[in-house]
Scaffold this motif. Structure first.
Motif, PDB file in Angstrom:
ATOM      1  N   ILE A  33       0.878  -1.174   0.000  1.00 12.44           N
ATOM      2  CA  ILE A  33       0.000   0.000   0.000  1.00 12.44           C
ATOM      3  C   ILE A  33       0.917   1.225   0.000  1.00 12.44           C
ATOM      4  O   ILE A  33       1.870   1.299   0.782  1.00 12.44           O
ATOM      5  N   MET A  34       0.631   2.156  -0.894  1.00  8.39           N
ATOM      6  CA  MET A  34       1.534   3.298  -1.071  1.00  8.39           C
ATOM      7  C   MET A  34       0.750   4.590  -1.219  1.00  8.39           C
ATOM      8  O   MET A  34      -0.282   4.615  -1.898  1.00  8.39           O
ATOM      9  N   GLU A  35       1.210   5.637  -0.578  1.00 10.20           N
ATOM     10  CA  GLU A  35       0.597   6.955  -0.785  1.00 10.20           C
ATOM     11  C   GLU A  35       1.644   8.053  -0.645  1.00 10.20           C
ATOM     12  O   GLU A  35       2.700   7.847  -0.041  1.00 10.20           O
ATOM     13  N   LYS A  36       1.326   9.203  -1.233  1.00 14.67           N
ATOM     14  CA  LYS A  36       2.231  10.350  -1.119  1.00 14.67           C
ATOM     15  C   LYS A  36       2.095  10.961   0.272  1.00 14.67           C
ATOM     16  O   LYS A  36       1.012  10.920   0.868  1.00 14.67           O
ATOM     17  N   ASN A  37       3.207  11.549   0.770  1.00 16.88           N
ATOM     18  CA  ASN A  37       3.124  12.344   1.998  1.00 16.88           C
ATOM     19  C   ASN A  37       3.664  13.738   1.713  1.00 16.88           C
ATOM     20  O   ASN A  37       4.206  13.993   0.633  1.00 16.88           O
ATOM     21  N   GLU A  46       5.253   0.632   7.792  1.00 14.65           N
ATOM     22  CA  GLU A  46       4.804  -0.599   8.448  1.00 14.65           C
ATOM     23  C   GLU A  46       5.135  -1.812   7.574  1.00 14.65           C
ATOM     24  O   GLU A  46       5.054  -1.754   6.350  1.00 14.65           O
ATOM     25  N   ILE A  47       5.540  -2.904   8.241  1.00 14.15           N
ATOM     26  CA  ILE A  47       5.707  -4.195   7.569  1.00 14.15           C
ATOM     27  C   ILE A  47       5.005  -5.239   8.427  1.00 14.15           C
ATOM     28  O   ILE A  47       5.246  -5.312   9.635  1.00 14.15           O
ATOM     29  N   LYS A  56      13.252  -1.540   7.926  1.00 14.79           N
ATOM     30  CA  LYS A  56      12.382  -0.442   7.480  1.00 14.79           C
ATOM     31  C   LYS A  56      13.190   0.695   6.853  1.00 14.79           C
ATOM     32  O   LYS A  56      12.621   1.692   6.436  1.00 14.79           O
ATOM     33  N   ASP A  57      14.499   0.520   6.809  1.00 13.72           N
ATOM     34  CA  ASP A  57      15.354   1.497   6.126  1.00 13.72           C
ATOM     35  C   ASP A  57      15.176   1.291   4.625  1.00 13.72           C
ATOM     36  O   ASP A  57      15.497   0.226   4.094  1.00 13.72           O
ATOM     37  N   PRO A  58      14.652   2.303   3.899  1.00 13.13           N
ATOM     38  CA  PRO A  58      14.384   2.132   2.469  1.00 13.13           C
ATOM     39  C   PRO A  58      15.612   1.701   1.657  1.00 13.13           C
ATOM     40  O   PRO A  58      15.479   1.004   0.655  1.00 13.13           O
ATOM     41  N   ALA A  59      16.808   2.096   2.130  1.00 15.69           N
ATOM     42  CA  ALA A  59      18.028   1.749   1.393  1.00 15.69           C
ATOM     43  C   ALA A  59      18.449   0.300   1.621  1.00 15.69           C
ATOM     44  O   ALA A  59      19.330  -0.215   0.935  1.00 15.69           O
ATOM     45  N   LYS A  60      17.792  -0.375   2.592  1.00 15.47           N
ATOM     46  CA  LYS A  60      18.154  -1.772   2.897  1.00 15.47           C
ATOM     47  C   LYS A  60      16.973  -2.719   2.712  1.00 15.47           C
ATOM     48  O   LYS A  60      17.034  -3.877   3.121  1.00 15.47           O
ATOM     49  N   ASN A  61      15.916  -2.226   2.112  1.00 15.05           N
ATOM     50  CA  ASN A  61      14.707  -3.024   1.914  1.00 15.05           C
ATOM     51  C   ASN A  61      14.442  -3.141   0.411  1.00 15.05           C
ATOM     52  O   ASN A  61      14.575  -2.164  -0.323  1.00 15.05           O
ATOM     53  N   ILE A  83       5.129   3.815   2.530  1.00 17.15           N
ATOM     54  CA  ILE A  83       4.931   2.441   2.061  1.00 17.15           C
ATOM     55  C   ILE A  83       4.528   1.541   3.228  1.00 17.15           C
ATOM     56  O   ILE A  83       5.150   1.573   4.291  1.00 17.15           O
ATOM     57  N   ILE A  84       3.487   0.742   2.998  1.00 18.74           N
ATOM     58  CA  ILE A  84       3.135  -0.351   3.923  1.00 18.74           C
ATOM     59  C   ILE A  84       3.297  -1.646   3.137  1.00 18.74           C
ATOM     60  O   ILE A  84       2.772  -1.784   2.027  1.00 18.74           O
ATOM     61  N   LEU A  85       4.054  -2.599   3.703  1.00 16.17           N
ATOM     62  CA  LEU A  85       4.282  -3.890   3.050  1.00 16.17           C
ATOM     63  C   LEU A  85       3.623  -5.000   3.856  1.00 16.17           C
ATOM     64  O   LEU A  85       3.879  -5.136   5.052  1.00 16.17           O
ATOM     65  N   HIS A  86       2.750  -5.763   3.201  1.00 16.90           N
ATOM     66  CA  HIS A  86       2.143  -6.938   3.828  1.00 16.90           C
ATOM     67  C   HIS A  86       2.769  -8.187   3.213  1.00 16.90           C
ATOM     68  O   HIS A  86       2.474  -8.545   2.070  1.00 16.90           O
ATOM     69  N   LYS A  87       3.666  -8.835   3.987  1.00 15.77           N
ATOM     70  CA  LYS A  87       4.295 -10.072   3.526  1.00 15.77           C
ATOM     71  C   LYS A  87       3.302 -11.216   3.744  1.00 15.77           C
ATOM     72  O   LYS A  87       2.919 -11.503   4.856  1.00 15.77           O
ATOM     73  N   LYS A  88       2.908 -11.844   2.660  1.00 13.40           N
ATOM     74  CA  LYS A  88       1.948 -12.946   2.759  1.00 13.40           C
ATOM     75  C   LYS A  88       2.561 -14.234   2.233  1.00 13.40           C
ATOM     76  O   LYS A  88       1.860 -15.175   1.901  1.00 13.40           O
ATOM     77  N   MET A  89       3.881 -14.219   2.122  1.00 18.66           N
ATOM     78  CA  MET A  89       4.606 -15.376   1.607  1.00 18.66           C
ATOM     79  C   MET A  89       5.682 -15.802   2.588  1.00 18.66           C
ATOM     80  O   MET A  89       6.279 -14.973   3.258  1.00 18.66           O
TER      81      MET A  89
END
Length: 308
Positions: A33-37, A46-47, A56-61, A83-89
């Motif tokens: 899920i992504m939106e502008k801020n 969130e993950i 949660k560091d964008p440079a390491k994700n 960015i919100i990431l939902h890991k479902k795998m």
């Protein structure tokens, strides 16, 4: 206004196509899920589903890196994005877990910004995400996750990716046993050199599989799903593998093999009924070895990522 995107799991290698072939499936997959801020820069707010394992560091994700590279490319490096990431795998499943997240991320940012790039132009950014995940910029998971269907990576320099024909009634039965095979371990045991006779056999199988896909010849597809180079080595990391493969073929699978670096075992089948029977037989065999597993049955996914 935000955007919510699903990207699918993938089967890489597909037996004889080590590092050059992959296909997408309908499930499992990951969501972004992504939106502008109103601020500056990319934030992973969130993950879920990762048990705290992902940065949660964008440079390491993987998602963060692909989005950062994308924003750099379009000339908006400081754009504020949440960015919100939902890991479902499952991690280390051999189903392209990092690729699904990465593709969902880069597809979502392109949608959010009004699609300045065509879908196929997103691949280089997704590949950069894979570099973070496993140390090498492989495309055999991200390309099918992004394009859908079967995909051949003919070359990396220059990048040359070809989407292949897929017969409509081709289904995959994937069983993920709950044992972990880290990709680095699965790579470290591979031989550096291959005997000429095995190489010739493998080339013939890869060509046969691609011909079978185009001719929609299920028997040819089945005869070609044979890996004489990688599978004999990697299968020792998967308890009960030979028995699981044997019951898949006995139940009518066209062919079976290790998905990616394992431990998931895929089978290609003609029709959903056959794929379900094959998947249940494999699940049952893993249970005889005392191993719990998840079963995923789907037609080969032709869509790639979708906005939910």
């Amino acid at each position: 206004m935000g955007v919510r995107v699903f990207a699918p799991a993938t089967v890489a290698n597909v037996a004889c196509g080590f590092d050059v072939l992959g296909f997408a499936v309908d499930e499992p997959g990951d969501e972004v899920i992504m939106e502008k801020n109103d601020g500056k820069g990319v934030r992973i707010v969130e993950i879920t589903g990762d048990d705290g394992r992902l940065s949660k560091d964008p440079a390491k994700n993987t998602v963060g890196v692909s989005v950062l590279k994308y924003l750099e490319h379009i000339g908006q490096p400081d754009l504020g994005i949440d960015i919100i990431l939902h890991k479902k795998m499952p991690f280390g499943s051999g189903l392209g877990s990092s690729a699904a997240s990465t593709v969902a991320g880069v597809f979502a940012v392109n949608e959010l910004l009004g699609k300045p790039l065509r879908q196929e132009e997103l691949l280089p950014f997704a590949i950069e995400g894979e570099r973070i995940a496993c140390g090498a910029a492989h495309a055999d998971n991200v390309a099918p996750a992004l394009y859908g269907g079967f995909v051949l990576i003919r070359s990396y320099e220059p990048l040359d990716v070809i989407r292949l024909n897929t017969p409509n009634d081709l289904f995959a039965a994937i069983v993920h046993p709950k044992v972990e095979v880290p990709t680095k371990d699965a790579r470290s045991i591979l031989r550096a050199n291959v005997p000429m006779q095995q190489a010739i056999q493998q080339w013939g199988n890869l060509a046969g599989l691609i011909a079978g896909l185009y001719q929609e010849d299920y028997d040819l597809i089945g005869r070609s799903i044979e890996d004489v180079i990688i599978e004999p080595v990697r299968s020792i990391l998967i308890p009960g593998y030979q028995d699981v493969k044997r019951v898949a073929l006995e139940q009518g699978a066209l062919g079976a093999g290790i998905s990616g670096s394992g431990p998931s075992v895929f089978s290609l089948c003609k029709g959903e009924k056959s794929a379900t029977a094959v998947g249940l037989a494999k699940k049952e065999m893993f249970a005889k070895y005392g191993i719990e597993s998840d079963l995923f049955v789907s037609r080969v996914n032709q869509k790639g990522p979708v906005v939910l």
